[in-house]
Design a protein around this motif. Sequence first.
Motif, PDB file in Angstrom:
ATOM      1  N   UNK A 158      18.431   1.019  -1.856  1.00 40.81           N
ATOM      2  CA  UNK A 158      18.293   0.102  -0.726  1.00 40.81           C
ATOM      3  C   UNK A 158      19.615  -0.589  -0.395  1.00 40.81           C
ATOM      4  N   UNK A 159      20.486  -0.721  -1.390  1.00 44.94           N
ATOM      5  CA  UNK A 159      21.790  -1.344  -1.161  1.00 44.94           C
ATOM      6  C   UNK A 159      22.704  -0.512  -0.284  1.00 44.94           C
ATOM      7  N   UNK A 160      22.457   0.766  -0.176  1.00 43.89           N
ATOM      8  CA  UNK A 160      23.264   1.636   0.679  1.00 43.89           C
ATOM      9  C   UNK A 160      22.794   1.626   2.133  1.00 43.89           C
ATOM     10  N   UNK A 206      24.057   5.781   8.725  1.00 47.46           N
ATOM     11  CA  UNK A 206      23.470   6.566   7.652  1.00 47.46           C
ATOM     12  C   UNK A 206      24.513   6.770   6.552  1.00 47.46           C
ATOM     13  N   UNK A 207      24.075   6.563   5.327  1.00 45.42           N
ATOM     14  CA  UNK A 207      24.921   6.818   4.157  1.00 45.42           C
ATOM     15  C   UNK A 207      24.245   7.882   3.299  1.00 45.42           C
ATOM     16  N   UNK A 208      25.075   8.688   2.669  1.00 43.62           N
ATOM     17  CA  UNK A 208      24.540   9.706   1.770  1.00 43.62           C
ATOM     18  C   UNK A 208      24.339   9.119   0.385  1.00 43.62           C
ATOM     19  N   UNK A 209      23.289   9.607  -0.293  1.00 43.25           N
ATOM     20  CA  UNK A 209      23.049   9.246  -1.676  1.00 43.25           C
ATOM     21  C   UNK A 209      23.741  10.249  -2.584  1.00 43.25           C
ATOM     22  N   UNK A 210      24.153   9.793  -3.746  1.00 49.06           N
ATOM     23  CA  UNK A 210      24.649  10.690  -4.776  1.00 49.06           C
ATOM     24  C   UNK A 210      23.446  11.147  -5.595  1.00 49.06           C
ATOM     25  N   UNK A 211      23.117  12.422  -5.494  1.00 51.46           N
ATOM     26  CA  UNK A 211      21.987  12.931  -6.280  1.00 51.46           C
ATOM     27  C   UNK A 211      22.289  12.834  -7.774  1.00 51.46           C
TER      28      UNK A 211
END
Length: 181
Positions: A37-39, A1-6
């Motif tokens: 999707x790249x993350x 799991x990777x976090x997104x930058x809001x």
Amino acid sequence: MSKFSTIRIKELLEKSDAAKLPDHKGAALEELGCYLFGKMKGLELYGKNKFNKSGSRELDIIFTNDRRTSELHFLDGFIPIECKNTTKKTTSDQVNWFANKVSDTTCRYGILLTLSGVTGKDETEAAKSEIMRAVSKFGIGILVLTRAEILDMRSTLDLANLLQQKWRALCLEEKVEFEFD
């Protein structure tokens, strides 16, 4: 799991919204799709703006999906993504066109990234009915992602869980699910 930058998500949405030309709006939304999707674990960008052999149909984004390690293990080995950033909801004609493009590939599922949502109140109306028709006619499932849903995501796990929920609803309950703005 990777976090997104809001912050990054909001910047890309603002870039897409601020673009003056439809092609620039689409390109900025494609950039957002590639970021999200790249993350994800197990996905790799295969191409952007890829045409079929005859040059008659273009897929906005395509990811390869290594189902052995992927957070989207329930989807196919290729994941086509259509990006729609218009002020109006995505229409039945646009959904039908995307379903036809997906049916021209070996894929069974495509993702429609539409910032304004799709037309229709239920599965018997407008674009939602075209999504259901694609399932029955072509065996193609279209999973819809909206602006509100994107803004709610904090990690790739959120995205994977949301898409799996939509996939189950479409396959098992014959329902199209998405969150309205």
